[in-house]
Design a protein around this motif. Structure first.
Motif, PDB file in Angstrom:
ATOM      1  N   LYS A  10      47.670  59.566 -52.934  1.00 11.72           N
ATOM      2  CA  LYS A  10      47.543  58.309 -52.205  1.00 11.72           C
ATOM      3  C   LYS A  10      48.798  58.037 -51.382  1.00 11.72           C
ATOM      4  O   LYS A  10      49.900  58.358 -51.788  1.00 11.72           O
ATOM      5  N   TYR A  11      48.599  57.408 -50.228  1.00  7.77           N
ATOM      6  CA  TYR A  11      49.704  57.002 -49.355  1.00  7.77           C
ATOM      7  C   TYR A  11      49.690  55.487 -49.216  1.00  7.77           C
ATOM      8  O   TYR A  11      48.635  54.890 -48.998  1.00  7.77           O
ATOM      9  N   TYR A  12      50.874  54.894 -49.325  1.00 10.77           N
ATOM     10  CA  TYR A  12      50.996  53.447 -49.157  1.00 10.77           C
ATOM     11  C   TYR A  12      51.992  53.155 -48.042  1.00 10.77           C
ATOM     12  O   TYR A  12      53.009  53.830 -47.914  1.00 10.77           O
ATOM     13  N   VAL A  13      51.680  52.126 -47.258  1.00 11.54           N
ATOM     14  CA  VAL A  13      52.566  51.714 -46.178  1.00 11.54           C
ATOM     15  C   VAL A  13      52.789  50.214 -46.287  1.00 11.54           C
ATOM     16  O   VAL A  13      51.986  49.485 -46.870  1.00 11.54           O
ATOM     17  N   THR A  14      53.913  49.751 -45.745  1.00 10.51           N
ATOM     18  CA  THR A  14      54.155  48.310 -45.679  1.00 10.51           C
ATOM     19  C   THR A  14      53.652  47.797 -44.339  1.00 10.51           C
ATOM     20  O   THR A  14      53.982  48.341 -43.291  1.00 10.51           O
ATOM     21  N   LYS A  15      52.835  46.746 -44.384  1.00  6.14           N
ATOM     22  CA  LYS A  15      52.274  46.130 -43.192  1.00  6.14           C
ATOM     23  C   LYS A  15      52.399  44.614 -43.319  1.00  6.14           C
ATOM     24  O   LYS A  15      52.377  44.067 -44.428  1.00  6.14           O
ATOM     25  N   THR A  16      52.499  43.953 -42.180  1.00 10.95           N
ATOM     26  CA  THR A  16      52.550  42.495 -42.171  1.00 10.95           C
ATOM     27  C   THR A  16      51.130  41.960 -42.185  1.00 10.95           C
ATOM     28  O   THR A  16      50.349  42.179 -41.254  1.00 10.95           O
TER      29      THR A  16
END
Length: 285
Positions: A10-16
């Motif tokens: 799994k890949y996680y990113v920070t988003k607003t």
């Protein structure tokens, strides 16, 4: 933007999202990026393009009163959002109408098909891992048992078998097994054999996973032909050592109301118990 890659792919990113930054799981990276946030049992999807900001794919379902009758409803706002983001690929319009409820399969397919429609010189990246239909684990355990009304603490041993279907939920598991322990009574050593029928829910996706569970235990007691079922509530945690092994710890509280006992009312054994279990969970497949 920070990207975190976990062992399971799994890949996680920070988003607003709104006014705050949140971790979203990235499912597809391409001309139409697809993200998901896990809230309770239903995932919330987000889409994003180079020329358009991040947008939530709003969806609701449930029941409501119409003309004094309770009816089931599904929202359709997601059709408009998806049509707006894929307007430069009109050939996908018929596919959009089939997405009655945004789910992993249909949303990943849409993002992939859109990318292939507008970009023919590179492929999109799909980060979704391959999901197994059934996962099975074996867990040898040792236990420390305290029966209310008895002074001594008794040790026990046994094993559990865990079954889960990641297609439906990666965090919900069913397990059964066999536990055994002995208790000294006026008639001598009494051997308890216990078969749990439990549901367990895991929190988190990192190495440390808190958990809660509930269910029933079927208990057979030798020498006195005793049969009873208890209610069980438990909490604890798993610590993932590697892909195959996890250290497990669990605290159980089990009890049986007198009305549920399946033997004579004058039997002296008190079945209310507290116990702690240590185990090593081994993923078989």
């Amino acid at each position: 933007m920070h990207i975190y890659r976990f062992v399971d792919g799994k890949y996680y990113v920070t988003k607003t999202v709104g006014q705050q930054s949140e971790f979203l799981e990235c499912l597809v990276k391409g001309k139409l990026n697809l993200y998901v946030k896990h809230i309770s049992l239903d995932p919330v999807f987000y889409v994003e393009k180079d020329s358009m900001p991040l947008s939530e794919i709003s969806y609701e379902e449930g029941t409501k009163m119409v003309n004094d009758k309770r009816v089931y409803y599904q929202s359709n706002r997601h059709f408009g959002i998806l049509a707006y983001y894929t307007q430069d690929a009109p050939q996908l319009k018929s596919d959009l109408t089939k997405i009655n409820k945004p789910q992993y399969d249909n949303m990943i397919k849409l993002a992939r098909d859109y990318h292939n429609s507008v970009c023919d010189n590179e492929s999109c990246i799909i980060y979704q891992k391959k999901v197994k239909y059934l996962s099975v684990s074996l867990e040898p355990i040792v236990s420390i048992n305290k029966f209310i009304g008895y002074d001594k603490i008794k040790t026990g041993y046994g094993a559990n078998i865990y079954l889960s279907s990641p297609v439906f939920s990666e965090n919900t598991l069913f397990y059964t097994g066999i536990h055994t322990y002995a208790l000294a009574d006026s008639i001598g050593n009494v051997r308890f054999t216990e078969i749990p029928l439990q549901i367990e829910y895991l929190f988190g996706a990192r190495n440390f996973q808190p958990k809660i569970g509930l269910g029933i235990n079927l208990i057979s007691v030798k020498k006195i032909n005793y049969l009873v079922h208890t209610f069980n509530f438990n909490t604890g945690f798993n610590y993932i050592l590697n892909k195959m092994l996890s250290f497990t710890f669990k605290l159980n509280a089990e009890f049986v109301p007198a009305s549920f006992s399946l033997l004579e009312e004058d039997n002296p054994i008190n079945v209310f118990a507290l116990n702690a279990m240590l185990g090593l969970r081994i993923r078989l497949f």
